[in-house]
Every structure is written in C-alpha cells, then in structure tokens.
Scaffold this active site. Structure first.
Site, PDB file in Angstrom:
ATOM      1  N   ARG A 107       0.688  -0.985  -0.169  1.00  0.00           N
ATOM      2  CA  ARG A 107      -0.175   0.025  -0.010  1.00  0.00           C
ATOM      3  C   ARG A 107       0.821   1.294   0.035  1.00  0.00           C
ATOM      4  O   ARG A 107       1.761   1.643   0.969  1.00  0.00           O
ATOM      5  CB  ARG A 107      -0.897  -0.018   1.249  1.00  0.00           C
ATOM      6  CG  ARG A 107      -1.600   1.167   1.410  1.00  0.00           C
ATOM      7  CD  ARG A 107      -2.812   1.320   2.438  1.00  0.00           C
ATOM      8  NE  ARG A 107      -4.130   0.598   1.816  1.00  0.00           N
ATOM      9  CZ  ARG A 107      -5.154   0.673   2.177  1.00  0.00           C
ATOM     10  NH1 ARG A 107      -5.493   1.324   3.365  1.00  0.00           N
ATOM     11  NH2 ARG A 107      -6.112  -0.072   1.693  1.00  0.00           N
ATOM     12  N   HIS A 134      -7.090   0.811  -6.712  1.00  0.00           N
ATOM     13  CA  HIS A 134      -7.474  -0.093  -5.614  1.00  0.00           C
ATOM     14  C   HIS A 134      -8.165  -1.418  -6.145  1.00  0.00           C
ATOM     15  O   HIS A 134      -9.038  -1.477  -5.678  1.00  0.00           O
ATOM     16  CB  HIS A 134      -8.528   0.574  -4.572  1.00  0.00           C
ATOM     17  CG  HIS A 134      -8.240  -0.059  -3.174  1.00  0.00           C
ATOM     18  ND1 HIS A 134      -7.613  -0.857  -2.741  1.00  0.00           N
ATOM     19  CD2 HIS A 134      -9.074   0.491  -2.046  1.00  0.00           C
ATOM     20  CE1 HIS A 134      -7.653  -1.438  -1.501  1.00  0.00           C
ATOM     21  NE2 HIS A 134      -8.677  -0.305  -0.930  1.00  0.00           N
ATOM     22  N   GLN A 137     -10.073  -3.903  -3.948  1.00  0.00           N
ATOM     23  CA  GLN A 137     -11.428  -3.360  -3.544  1.00  0.00           C
ATOM     24  C   GLN A 137     -12.551  -3.702  -4.349  1.00  0.00           C
ATOM     25  O   GLN A 137     -13.472  -4.302  -4.097  1.00  0.00           O
ATOM     26  CB  GLN A 137     -11.230  -1.815  -3.109  1.00  0.00           C
ATOM     27  CG  GLN A 137     -12.529  -0.954  -2.756  1.00  0.00           C
ATOM     28  CD  GLN A 137     -12.847  -1.720  -1.278  1.00  0.00           C
ATOM     29  OE1 GLN A 137     -12.056  -1.447  -0.447  1.00  0.00           O
ATOM     30  NE2 GLN A 137     -14.223  -2.285  -1.261  1.00  0.00           N
ATOM     31  N   ASP A 230     -17.157   6.862  -2.082  1.00  0.00           N
ATOM     32  CA  ASP A 230     -16.143   6.845  -1.192  1.00  0.00           C
ATOM     33  C   ASP A 230     -15.789   8.017  -0.394  1.00  0.00           C
ATOM     34  O   ASP A 230     -16.567   9.240  -0.759  1.00  0.00           O
ATOM     35  CB  ASP A 230     -14.939   6.411  -1.876  1.00  0.00           C
ATOM     36  CG  ASP A 230     -13.628   6.148  -1.190  1.00  0.00           C
ATOM     37  OD1 ASP A 230     -13.872   5.974   0.085  1.00  0.00           O
ATOM     38  OD2 ASP A 230     -12.651   5.968  -1.874  1.00  0.00           O
ATOM     39  N   CYS A 269     -16.488   1.452  -0.020  1.00  0.00           N
ATOM     40  CA  CYS A 269     -15.378   0.553   0.234  1.00  0.00           C
ATOM     41  C   CYS A 269     -14.801   0.937   2.051  1.00  0.00           C
ATOM     42  O   CYS A 269     -14.215   0.038   2.336  1.00  0.00           O
ATOM     43  CB  CYS A 269     -14.032   1.087  -0.475  1.00  0.00           C
ATOM     44  SG  CYS A 269     -13.450   2.628  -0.092  1.00  0.00           S
ATOM     45  N   ARG A 297     -13.495  -8.617   1.019  1.00  0.00           N
ATOM     46  CA  ARG A 297     -12.152  -8.260   0.960  1.00  0.00           C
ATOM     47  C   ARG A 297     -11.516  -9.684   1.110  1.00  0.00           C
ATOM     48  O   ARG A 297     -10.500 -10.039   0.660  1.00  0.00           O
ATOM     49  CB  ARG A 297     -11.650  -7.164   1.890  1.00  0.00           C
ATOM     50  CG  ARG A 297     -12.359  -5.527   1.356  1.00  0.00           C
ATOM     51  CD  ARG A 297     -11.874  -5.278   0.070  1.00  0.00           C
ATOM     52  NE  ARG A 297     -10.503  -4.999   0.240  1.00  0.00           N
ATOM     53  CZ  ARG A 297      -9.813  -4.227   0.667  1.00  0.00           C
ATOM     54  NH1 ARG A 297     -10.392  -3.137   1.336  1.00  0.00           N
ATOM     55  NH2 ARG A 297      -8.434  -4.335   0.381  1.00  0.00           N
TER      56      ARG A 297
HETATM   57  N1   CP Z   1     -11.445  -0.220   1.982  1.00  0.00           N
HETATM   58  C1   CP Z   1     -10.060  -0.237   2.511  1.00  0.00           C
HETATM   59  O1   CP Z   1      -9.344  -0.597   1.764  1.00  0.00           O
HETATM   60  O2   CP Z   1      -9.770  -0.018   3.893  1.00  0.00           O
HETATM   61  P1   CP Z   1      -8.604   0.009   4.855  1.00  0.00           P
HETATM   62  O3   CP Z   1      -7.968   1.413   4.440  1.00  0.00           O
HETATM   63  O4   CP Z   1      -8.967  -0.051   6.026  1.00  0.00           O
HETATM   64  O5   CP Z   1      -7.624  -1.039   4.228  1.00  0.00           O
HETATM   65  N1  NVA Z   2      -9.855   6.711  -1.450  1.00  0.00           N
HETATM   66  C1  NVA Z   2      -9.629   6.413   0.031  1.00  0.00           C
HETATM   67  C2  NVA Z   2      -9.922   4.851   0.065  1.00  0.00           C
HETATM   68  C3  NVA Z   2      -9.486   4.290   1.391  1.00  0.00           C
HETATM   69  C4  NVA Z   2      -9.673   2.804   1.581  1.00  0.00           C
HETATM   70  C5  NVA Z   2      -8.246   6.461   0.226  1.00  0.00           C
HETATM   71  O1  NVA Z   2      -7.187   6.462  -0.856  1.00  0.00           O
HETATM   72  O2  NVA Z   2      -7.772   7.022   1.270  1.00  0.00           O
END
Ligand code: CP
Ligand code: NVA
Length: 312
Positions: A107, A134, A137, A230, A269, A297
């Site tokens: 990440r 992502h 997701q 989101d 998400c 997930r």
């Molecule tokens: N939706 C999602 O990726 O959640 P987290 O940021 O908690 O991993």
């Molecule tokens: N769009 C959000 C998703 C979090 C799971 C971010 O990048 O923070």
C-alpha cells in the site's frame, strides 16, 4: 510474473476466474471458525509480505486472515519501520524480499513505488491501494454485487463523488466485466482533472467499456443498479475544506438512492464519513451492502493470492 497491480492489465478470463474462486471459497468454509484453514487449503506455508506506507484496517486484517485460511502465512511491516524509511531503495528491498517470501502486497503513496518494486522483484506483487487505484477493493465490490443478484455484464453502476483511486479501478475493470459505468464528480475532483488518472476513461472505452462521464448526480443515479461512493478526503489529500465544499452536492441521500432502480445496492469501500458522502440513513439502510463488501475483501483477496501464486 502474475502481478495484481492494475485491473487494466489482467485478462477478462482471469478476472472472472478470480471472482468465481472467491465465491466458491466463501461458500466452502461457511460456518467454520474464522482463523481455521479452508477445507482444502490451497497453500502450504507460502508467505505474503505486506508493506504499508499508509493506514489500513480492512486490507491488513483481510490479507492476514486470508493467508491463514489458505494455509499460508504473512509478515506485515510499516514502511517507516523498514530501511525503506531511511532511504534504502525500493529496488534493493524488492530483491531482498524476493529471497524471503512468495508474494508482496504494497500500500503506497505513489503508484510508481509498486511498479518499481514489481520491476525488481522475482515474485508477484499485489497493489493494496495506491494514489492511482485500488484493485483488490473492486474485486470485493463486484463479488458483493453478484451475491445480491446483479448480473455485471448488463448492470449499470453509478459512481457519485470524488474521482479517486477506487473509481479508477472501476474504470479499469469495466471492459472485462461489461457493466455500464456512470460517473458524476465535480470537475475539480474528476479522474480527468487529475494528471495521475487522466486518460484512464478513454483507455477503458478503447478496450470496449461503456462509460458515461460528467453526469449530474441525479442523472447518474437514475435507474442504476448500484450507487457507489467513497470518502471525499482520501489519505494524502490536503485540501479538506475545498473538497467538502465542492463535493457536498454529490452526497448520496435517501432521495438520490430512490432514483436508482428498485432494490439498488449502495456500496462504499469504508472507512465512511456519515453525513458527508452519504447520509447515515443510506449507510445503515436496507440497500447498503457495505458490511458484506468489507467481508468480501477477505474472500476476493484469497482468490487474488492464489492467482498470483498459480494455486487457483
Ligand atoms: N477499504 C479499505 O481499503 O480499507 P482500509 O484502508 O481499512 O484497508
Ligand atoms: N480513497 C480512499 C480509500 C481508502 C480505502 C483513500 O485512498 O484514502
């Protein structure tokens, strides 16, 4: 090397197989304790390393538990706790981790960190969220819609809100699954308005997707099978007040959800910010599938890991 970095780079056949596997694995272990291995574990001690440059709840816990269920194991580290945080290169880190583990999930702040890692690794790399997309997701989201009876090839999905990384992955997957994607985002926070994601819609259309962009929120919602949004302020965004001001007209409330098809699904998400991108009434209402979506997930990513490791 089967990297899972962008849904635009994976064939429709493989993406379909991953979703089918996810559904099958979820059904096969129904009722089992959450930390027990699957009835037929696909892995035998394979290890997934996870590197986080940003916070995570769902991604971290679902991958860890998923590896346990598959018969594998996982090692988690924050990038700041690694030599990466002191300046060791991504390339050298990739070469070293390739000697210890069988796959890596990252990440990252910058998408290029993930592609740079993959270019230097001998093992599959999974994108656990970047500023570009992502993909994990979206696999869980599509699985959730199918569970609720949505046929993706003839579905209309409406994204209403920030033109962010999650939307980018819905765009990337559209040609493979055949859904019509409607997008309603303010120009200042649109995919096209962001140099990192500009051109993705045209690329997906060139691969056969039907994408209607720049719709009003109500036109996007009208008759859609799913309304999806989101948070308005993603990790790393610094212009919180401007975002909230620009995105307030895009809130999904009960009146907007009522414009969608009867029984349409609401997806998010998570984490969610009640009374911003959607009302509490919508998030907690009967059309919301967000808790199933979060659970999925786990199942979807197990299938992704199997695909990466050739254990599908
Ligand atoms: N939706 C999602 O990726 O959640 P987290 O940021 O908690 O991993
Ligand atoms: N769009 C959000 C998703 C979090 C799971 C971010 O990048 O923070």
């Amino acid at each position: 090397m089967p990297h899972f970095i962008s849904l635009a780079d994976i064939s429709a056949i493989d993406l379909r197989a991953i979703l089918d596997d996810a559904h099958a694995m979820k059904a096969a272990r129904k009722g089992q304790p959450k930390g027990s291995t699957d009835p037929t574990p696909a892995l035998n001690g394979d290890t997934l390393a996870m590197i986080f440059e940003k916070a995570s709840t769902r991604t971290r816990f679902s991958f860890e538990q998923g590896m346990r269920q598959l018969g594998g194991t996982s090692i988690v580290a924050g990038a700041q706790d690694m030599q990466l945080g002191r300046g060791e290169s991504v390339a050298d880190t990739a070469r070293v981790l390739s000697r210890f583990v069988d796959a890596v999930m990252i990440r990252s702040n910058a998408h290029s960190t993930i592609t740079d890692f993959a270019a230097n690794a001998d093992i599959p790399v999974i994108n656990g969220l970047s500023d570009h997309n992502h993909p994990c997701q979206i696999m869980a989201d599509l699985m959730t819609l199918e569970e609720r009876g949505v046929k993706l090839s003839s579905a209309t999905l409406a994204w209403i809100g920030d033109g962010n990384n999650v939307l980018a992955s819905f765009v990337n997957a559209a040609p493979a699954f055949g859904y019509q994607l409607r997008i309603s985002s303010p120009a200042a926070y649109s995919l096209e308005g962001n140099p990192k994601t500009a051109g993705l819609i045209a690329a997906a259309v060139a691969r056969g997707a039907t994408i209607l962009n720049d719709l009003s929120p109500d036109d996007a919602a009208n008759g859609a099978d799913a309304l999806i949004t989101d948070c308005w302020v993603s990790m790393g965004d610094t212009d919180k007040d401007e975002r909230i001001a620009a995105l307030t007209p895009y809130q999904i409330d009960a009146a907007r959800l009522a414009k969608a098809a009867e029984g349409a699904t609401f997806l998010h998400c998570l984490p969610a910010y009640r009374e911003q991108e959607m009302t509490t009434e919508v998030l907690e209402g009967p059309q919301s599938a967000v808790w199933d979506e979060a659970e999925n997930r786990l199942h979807a990513q197990k299938a992704v890991v199997k695909w990466c490791l050739g254990a599908g």
